[in-house]
Design an enzyme around this catalytic site. Structure first.
Site, mmCIF file in Angstrom:
data_model
loop_
_atom_site.group_PDB
_atom_site.id
_atom_site.type_symbol
_atom_site.label_atom_id
_atom_site.label_comp_id
_atom_site.label_asym_id
_atom_site.label_seq_id
_atom_site.Cartn_x
_atom_site.Cartn_y
_atom_site.Cartn_z
ATOM 1 N N SER A 119 0.853 -1.200 0.000
ATOM 2 C CA SER A 119 0.000 0.000 0.000
ATOM 3 C C SER A 119 0.878 1.235 0.000
ATOM 4 O O SER A 119 1.968 1.230 0.597
ATOM 5 C CB SER A 119 -0.892 0.026 1.243
ATOM 6 O OG SER A 119 -1.464 1.315 1.408
ATOM 7 N N TYR B 42 -1.701 -0.490 10.236
ATOM 8 C CA TYR B 42 -1.849 -0.884 8.825
ATOM 9 C C TYR B 42 -0.627 -0.443 8.030
ATOM 10 O O TYR B 42 -0.051 -1.228 7.261
ATOM 11 C CB TYR B 42 -3.117 -0.263 8.235
ATOM 12 C CG TYR B 42 -3.343 -0.590 6.780
ATOM 13 C CD1 TYR B 42 -3.738 -1.865 6.381
ATOM 14 C CD2 TYR B 42 -3.157 0.380 5.783
ATOM 15 C CE1 TYR B 42 -3.937 -2.169 5.044
ATOM 16 C CE2 TYR B 42 -3.359 0.086 4.442
ATOM 17 C CZ TYR B 42 -3.753 -1.186 4.077
ATOM 18 O OH TYR B 42 -3.942 -1.483 2.746
HETATM 19 N N1 LIG Z 1 -8.693 -0.890 -1.787
HETATM 20 C C1 LIG Z 1 -7.729 -0.040 -1.502
HETATM 21 O O1 LIG Z 1 -7.904 1.187 -1.462
HETATM 22 C C2 LIG Z 1 -6.334 -0.572 -1.239
HETATM 23 C C3 LIG Z 1 -5.298 0.367 -1.205
HETATM 24 C C4 LIG Z 1 -4.002 -0.072 -0.954
HETATM 25 C C5 LIG Z 1 -3.759 -1.419 -0.754
HETATM 26 N N2 LIG Z 1 -4.788 -2.300 -0.773
HETATM 27 C C6 LIG Z 1 -4.458 -3.706 -0.543
HETATM 28 O O2 LIG Z 1 -4.932 -4.468 -1.622
HETATM 29 C C7 LIG Z 1 -5.272 -5.785 -1.182
HETATM 30 C C8 LIG Z 1 -6.700 -6.108 -1.602
HETATM 31 O O3 LIG Z 1 -7.550 -5.112 -1.044
HETATM 32 P P1 LIG Z 1 -9.074 -4.948 -1.534
HETATM 33 O O4 LIG Z 1 -9.439 -3.544 -1.262
HETATM 34 O O5 LIG Z 1 -9.251 -5.527 -2.884
HETATM 35 O O6 LIG Z 1 -9.812 -5.874 -0.438
HETATM 36 P P2 LIG Z 1 -11.275 -6.544 -0.445
HETATM 37 O O7 LIG Z 1 -12.149 -5.906 -1.458
HETATM 38 O O8 LIG Z 1 -11.683 -6.568 0.990
HETATM 39 O O9 LIG Z 1 -10.975 -8.053 -0.920
HETATM 40 C C9 LIG Z 1 -10.148 -8.833 -0.109
HETATM 41 C C10 LIG Z 1 -9.977 -10.194 -0.749
HETATM 42 O O10 LIG Z 1 -9.020 -10.921 0.033
HETATM 43 C C11 LIG Z 1 -9.631 -12.103 0.536
HETATM 44 N N3 LIG Z 1 -9.094 -12.367 1.856
HETATM 45 C C12 LIG Z 1 -9.201 -11.599 2.965
HETATM 46 N N4 LIG Z 1 -8.579 -12.192 3.998
HETATM 47 C C13 LIG Z 1 -8.070 -13.361 3.523
HETATM 48 C C14 LIG Z 1 -7.348 -14.427 4.102
HETATM 49 N N5 LIG Z 1 -7.029 -14.445 5.406
HETATM 50 N N6 LIG Z 1 -6.999 -15.477 3.311
HETATM 51 C C15 LIG Z 1 -7.346 -15.516 2.002
HETATM 52 N N7 LIG Z 1 -8.038 -14.520 1.393
HETATM 53 C C16 LIG Z 1 -8.405 -13.471 2.156
HETATM 54 C C17 LIG Z 1 -11.105 -11.828 0.533
HETATM 55 O O11 LIG Z 1 -11.808 -13.058 0.533
HETATM 56 P P3 LIG Z 1 -13.367 -13.142 0.951
HETATM 57 O O12 LIG Z 1 -14.088 -12.605 -0.231
HETATM 58 O O13 LIG Z 1 -13.660 -14.561 1.196
HETATM 59 O O14 LIG Z 1 -13.512 -12.277 2.153
HETATM 60 C C18 LIG Z 1 -11.237 -11.015 -0.763
HETATM 61 O O15 LIG Z 1 -11.210 -11.862 -1.888
HETATM 62 C C19 LIG Z 1 -5.041 -5.786 0.336
HETATM 63 O O16 LIG Z 1 -3.761 -6.315 0.621
HETATM 64 C C20 LIG Z 1 -5.102 -4.308 0.696
HETATM 65 O O17 LIG Z 1 -4.371 -4.025 1.869
HETATM 66 C C21 LIG Z 1 -6.072 -1.904 -1.010
#
Ligand SMILES: NC(=O)c1ccc[n+]([C@@H]2O[C@H](COP(=O)([O-])OP(=O)(O)OC[C@H]3O[C@@H](n4cnc5c(N)ncnc54)[C@H](OP(=O)(O)O)[C@@H]3O)[C@@H](O)[C@H]2O)c1
Length: 251
Positions: A146, A160
């Site tokens: 991130s 975080y």
């Molecule tokens: N969105 C943002 O603004 C943003 C910005 C910077 C970085 N990120 C990073 O990008 C990554 C994805 O974020 P996102 O926003 O796409 O999240 P999201 O929409 O909450 O999706 C998370 C995904 O990860 C899965 N997951 C969560 N915990 C898990 C575990 N313990 N084992 C296996 N799978 C797991 C979830 O599965 P389920 O569907 O079964 O829950 C879902 O498929 C993360 O590392 C986050 O920190 C996001």
């Protein structure tokens, strides 16, 4: 000029952790469109996982869903074994599973601290450790960190941001270790991206948007495109890097 000979197995296979929704799901679709068979993990969203498998199949690709919590190292090891049994090895690992809670440190429950460290750091390290022996020459490890590793911008992101800083340090230090194996490892650091975890129309949406230079959230597809680039032969000179894709959030 080719800078590297990529393996040409009959089946190139990628494994994406946290692939059922959000950024991970866009990566699954993109790598499938690039020609990979894509295995992905998730925890509880069966419907989204099944729908993604169908979407990829309808587009002419192959995706395989595994319900496996990344914090359970035995469950993840079984996924790696299954993937390797199918394809004889692994070509790409994308560590996307993760997330976090924003709160001032004194208000942040210890369970939330442990949970962020468990998925964002420990699970990522153990998934990488499990995958390395199976990654073929020219293989790629891509972490989803991130921009908060570099710039937090708001109160409440101490733990975080720390976990994502750990991902950046891990990526950098691991890069040298992987050179003899012909592997690269890089860290993609998104800024605010519209997902279930961080919806652009959610409670923090307006405040976040006001800090993004391009005045909009990113889309998971944009992050997936950068991940796709990192899998190409042309990206062979890039390793140990942390790449911000943040619409100028940190500018
Ligand atoms: N969105 C943002 O603004 C943003 C910005 C910077 C970085 N990120 C990073 O990008 C990554 C994805 O974020 P996102 O926003 O796409 O999240 P999201 O929409 O909450 O999706 C998370 C995904 O990860 C899965 N997951 C969560 N915990 C898990 C575990 N313990 N084992 C296996 N799978 C797991 C979830 O599965 P389920 O569907 O079964 O829950 C879902 O498929 C993360 O590392 C986050 O920190 C996001």
């Amino acid at each position: 000029m080719r800078t590297e000979i990529m393996p040409s197995p009959t089946e190139r296979i990628a494994l994406v952790t946290g692939g059922s929704r959000g950024i991970g799901a866009a990566i699954v679709q993109r790598l499938a469109a690039d020609g990979y068979t894509v295995a992905f993990t998730y925890v509880s969203s069966h419907t989204a996982a099944d729908a993604l498998v169908d979407t990829v199949r309808d587009a002419g690709g192959t995706a395989i869903a595994y319900q496996a919590d990344g914090t359970d190292e035995e469950a993840f090891a079984a996924v790696v074994e299954s993937v390797v049994n199918r394809a004889g090895g692994l070509d790409v690992l994308v560590n996307s599973a993760g997330g976090g809670t924003w709160s001032e440190l004194t208000e942040l429950p210890v369970a939330e601290i442990d949970s962020m460290i468990a998925i964002n750091v420990r699970a990522l390290v153990l998934a990488t450790r499990a995958a390395i022996p199976h990654l073929r020459e020219g293989g790629r490890i891509i972490n989803i960190g991130s921009v908060n590793a570099d710039y937090t911008g708001f109160v409440g992101g101490s733990v975080y941001s720390m976990t994502k800083g750990a991902v950046a340090s891990f990526t950098k230090a691991l890069a040298r270790e992987l050179v003899p194996r012909g592997l690269t490892v890089n860290n993609v650091q998104p800024g605010p991206v519209h997902t279930d975890a961080n919806p652009s129309d959610g409670p923090a949406g307006e405040t976040l948007r006001s800090r993004i230079a391009v005045e909009r959230f990113g889309s998971p597809v944009e992050v997936a495109a950068l991940v796709s680039y990192l899998t190409t032969p042309e990206a062979a000179f890039m390793t140990g890097a942390s790449l911000n894709i943040d619409g100028g959030f940190s500018a």
